[in-house]
Design a protein around this motif. Structure first.
Motif, PDB file in Angstrom:
ATOM      1  N   UNK A 300       0.827  -1.206   0.000  1.00 62.21           N
ATOM      2  CA  UNK A 300       0.000   0.000   0.000  1.00 62.21           C
ATOM      3  C   UNK A 300       0.862   1.257   0.000  1.00 62.21           C
ATOM      4  N   UNK A 301       1.895   1.260   0.848  1.00 65.62           N
ATOM      5  CA  UNK A 301       2.760   2.446   0.933  1.00 65.62           C
ATOM      6  C   UNK A 301       3.507   2.691  -0.380  1.00 65.62           C
ATOM      7  N   UNK A 302       3.999   1.614  -0.996  1.00 59.67           N
ATOM      8  CA  UNK A 302       4.780   1.775  -2.217  1.00 59.67           C
ATOM      9  C   UNK A 302       3.895   2.134  -3.411  1.00 59.67           C
ATOM     10  N   UNK A 303       2.660   1.641  -3.439  1.00 62.50           N
ATOM     11  CA  UNK A 303       1.741   2.051  -4.501  1.00 62.50           C
ATOM     12  C   UNK A 303       1.535   3.558  -4.458  1.00 62.50           C
ATOM     13  N   UNK A 304       1.281   4.096  -3.271  1.00 63.34           N
ATOM     14  CA  UNK A 304       1.056   5.540  -3.132  1.00 63.34           C
ATOM     15  C   UNK A 304       2.329   6.315  -3.465  1.00 63.34           C
ATOM     16  N   UNK A 305       3.480   5.768  -3.021  1.00 66.09           N
ATOM     17  CA  UNK A 305       4.752   6.447  -3.306  1.00 66.09           C
ATOM     18  C   UNK A 305       5.009   6.513  -4.807  1.00 66.09           C
ATOM     19  N   UNK A 306       4.795   5.405  -5.517  1.00 65.74           N
ATOM     20  CA  UNK A 306       5.025   5.388  -6.959  1.00 65.74           C
ATOM     21  C   UNK A 306       4.057   6.333  -7.671  1.00 65.74           C
ATOM     22  N   UNK A 307       2.836   6.470  -7.157  1.00 63.83           N
ATOM     23  CA  UNK A 307       1.870   7.370  -7.765  1.00 63.83           C
ATOM     24  C   UNK A 307       2.332   8.820  -7.713  1.00 63.83           C
ATOM     25  N   UNK A 308       2.929   9.235  -6.596  1.00 66.46           N
ATOM     26  CA  UNK A 308       3.153  10.665  -6.368  1.00 66.46           C
ATOM     27  C   UNK A 308       4.612  11.109  -6.417  1.00 66.46           C
ATOM     28  N   UNK A 309       5.556  10.170  -6.344  1.00 67.95           N
ATOM     29  CA  UNK A 309       6.959  10.596  -6.322  1.00 67.95           C
ATOM     30  C   UNK A 309       7.473  10.835  -7.746  1.00 67.95           C
ATOM     31  N   UNK A 310       8.604  11.528  -7.910  1.00 66.19           N
ATOM     32  CA  UNK A 310       9.171  11.772  -9.241  1.00 66.19           C
ATOM     33  C   UNK A 310       9.540  10.470  -9.944  1.00 66.19           C
ATOM     34  N   UNK A 311       9.694  10.552 -11.260  1.00 71.31           N
ATOM     35  CA  UNK A 311       9.921   9.361 -12.066  1.00 71.31           C
ATOM     36  C   UNK A 311      11.167   8.594 -11.639  1.00 71.31           C
ATOM     37  N   UNK A 312      12.276   9.297 -11.413  1.00 66.22           N
ATOM     38  CA  UNK A 312      13.524   8.606 -11.076  1.00 66.22           C
ATOM     39  C   UNK A 312      13.364   7.782  -9.796  1.00 66.22           C
ATOM     40  N   UNK A 313      12.747   8.374  -8.782  1.00 61.66           N
ATOM     41  CA  UNK A 313      12.544   7.644  -7.534  1.00 61.66           C
ATOM     42  C   UNK A 313      11.544   6.508  -7.722  1.00 61.66           C
ATOM     43  N   UNK A 314      10.531   6.726  -8.552  1.00 64.50           N
ATOM     44  CA  UNK A 314       9.549   5.667  -8.817  1.00 64.50           C
ATOM     45  C   UNK A 314      10.228   4.452  -9.437  1.00 64.50           C
ATOM     46  N   UNK A 315      11.144   4.675 -10.366  1.00 63.81           N
ATOM     47  CA  UNK A 315      11.850   3.565 -11.005  1.00 63.81           C
ATOM     48  C   UNK A 315      12.685   2.801  -9.989  1.00 63.81           C
ATOM     49  N   UNK A 316      13.277   3.525  -9.048  1.00 67.39           N
ATOM     50  CA  UNK A 316      14.083   2.866  -8.006  1.00 67.39           C
ATOM     51  C   UNK A 316      13.197   2.015  -7.103  1.00 67.39           C
TER      52      UNK A 316
END
Length: 405
Positions: A300-316
């Motif tokens: 749940x936490x990572x889904x929300x993080x990937x939704x709202x964080x910048x692309x580079x961090x989302x890829x990580x």
């Protein structure tokens, strides 16, 4: 007499005494892993073949969806009959025949000249693949008894290897030869695996009833515990396939190019394979409930993080998201033998896999309709909420489990 969690047999007296795994136990595990890799590879091979069939037969997208649905539908609906067949013929014969049938289905597909022929071929192959999950996982569970959680995680991981290897192989083969010849080659591979199972898979003894006091809490609550586990498995699968449905669109909205979308999904799948491999042992050490809470909360936490964080961090974050998405399934599969309320493990696994496979087919449709109404971000947020909805079920499940070491 009803099957209980304590009636899982070992293969030999040496195993019951706690000695290292015998060659027979190793053969059961590795042949089950080979079967899992082959059948899961056959299942995902269809995604590579759909564009080929569309070009060759002039099929509409609806017809292509029907082909995928026929394979998945027959595989899901025949899980329980496959378990009953194993009770009559034995695990080895049923798994070998199912593998041969799955291979034969692709051979028939290679000879087909119409949409109807493809439908029949995929129904045959899906019917054969329905034997693998309940019988192979049941064989590993019976063979290793109460120590099956680690081996089941290896078995679960092997399916991801097949999903990676066979689609990649068929992609290469269709560039080197006609697609019909490529299907005949992978069909021959299936026949070889079926022969190996028939010749080398040790006979798996059936469960012997174990007498327990009727007032034992575990005897009286096993059915409720299995129902909770089943519900967790259905919701967990829904979260996984729902998110994977929307993830490419989320990444495109962040500016990812189409080729990079494939790379991003590969990162998720690599993390998912690692999560399946690792979480079996994590569950044995941390406990089922604790592991489920960690993986679902992390999801749940990572889904929300990937939704709202910048692309580079989302890829990580994608490989870690993959670990959380897939990690729960290994712990759940390893817990099925402990809570099976039925007379044998094969039927319990068949029930469980029927629910999860059906969830995998239905959930994208439900989340898709939701996305049409509230948008892609709202529907993706709903997958995170579904993961959190598993928390009370996992807490309720704790009282139905054996004392966790």
């Amino acid at each position: 007499m009803r099957f209980t969690p304590f009636s899982l047999p070992s293969v030999s007296q040496a195993d019951q005494a706690g000695q290292p795994a015998s060659p027979s136990r190793s053969r059961v595990l590795w042949l089950s892993c080979v079967a899992h890799a082959l059948h899961d590879g056959y299942t995902d091979m269809i995604y590579v073949l759909l564009p080929v069939w569309q070009a060759d037969f002039g099929l509409s997208y609806g017809a292509l969806a029907m082909l995928r649905g026929i394979y998945a539908g027959t595989m899901a609906s025949l899980q329980l009959p496959a378990g009953r067949l194993a009770n009559r013929l034995g695990s080895r014969a049923t798994l070998a025949l199912g593998t041969l049938l799955a291979a034969s289905g692709y051979a028939v597909a290679g000879m087909s000249g119409s949409l109807l022929g493809l439908c029949v071929a995929l129904a045959i192959s899906g019917s054969g693949s329905s034997t693998q999950h309940p019988i192979a996982s049941g064989a590993v569970s019976r063979t290793y008894g109460r120590n099956a959680r680690g081996p089941l995680s290896i078995y679960n991981f092997s399916g991801d290897l097949g999903k990676s290897a066979l689609p990649a192989a068929i992609s290469l083969l269709v560039t080197l030869m006609p697609w019909r010849h490529a299907l005949w080659m992978v069909s021959v591979l299936g026949c070889v695996v079926a022969a190996a199972i028939a010749l080398f898979l040790p006979s798996i003894p059936r469960s012997k009833p174990v007498t327990e006091e009727p007032s034992t809490p575990r005897s009286s609550t096993a059915g409720r515990g299995f129902s909770l586990l089943f519900m967790i498995g259905v919701l967990d699968t829904g979260v996984r396939v729902g998110l994977l449905t929307f993830l490419p669109f989320l990444l495109k909205a962040k500016g990812v190019s189409p080729p990079m979308v494939g790379t991003a999904l590969a990162l998720v799948f690599i993390g998912g394979a690692a999560g399946k491999f690792a979480c079996g042992w994590l569950g044995a050490r941390m406990g089922v409930t604790g592991t489920v809470l960690v993986t679902e909360g992390g999801t749940a936490a990572l889904i929300i993080a990937v939704m709202f964080c910048p692309l580079a961090l989302a890829m990580v974050l994608l490989p870690l998201l993959g670990m959380m998405l897939n990690g729960t399934s290994t712990v759940l599969y390893g817990t099925v033998p402990e809570l099976a309320p039925l007379e044998n493990t094969e039927r319990a696994f068949a029930l469980f896999y029927t629910g999860t496979i059906a969830s995998g087919a239905i959930s994208p449709v439900l989340y898709g309709f939701l996305g049409d109404r509230i948008g892609i971000h709202g529907a993706t947020f709903a997958t995170a909420l579904t993961a959190l909805a598993i928390f009370p079920l996992a807490v309720a499940l704790r009282s139905h489990l054996m004392p966790e070491r």
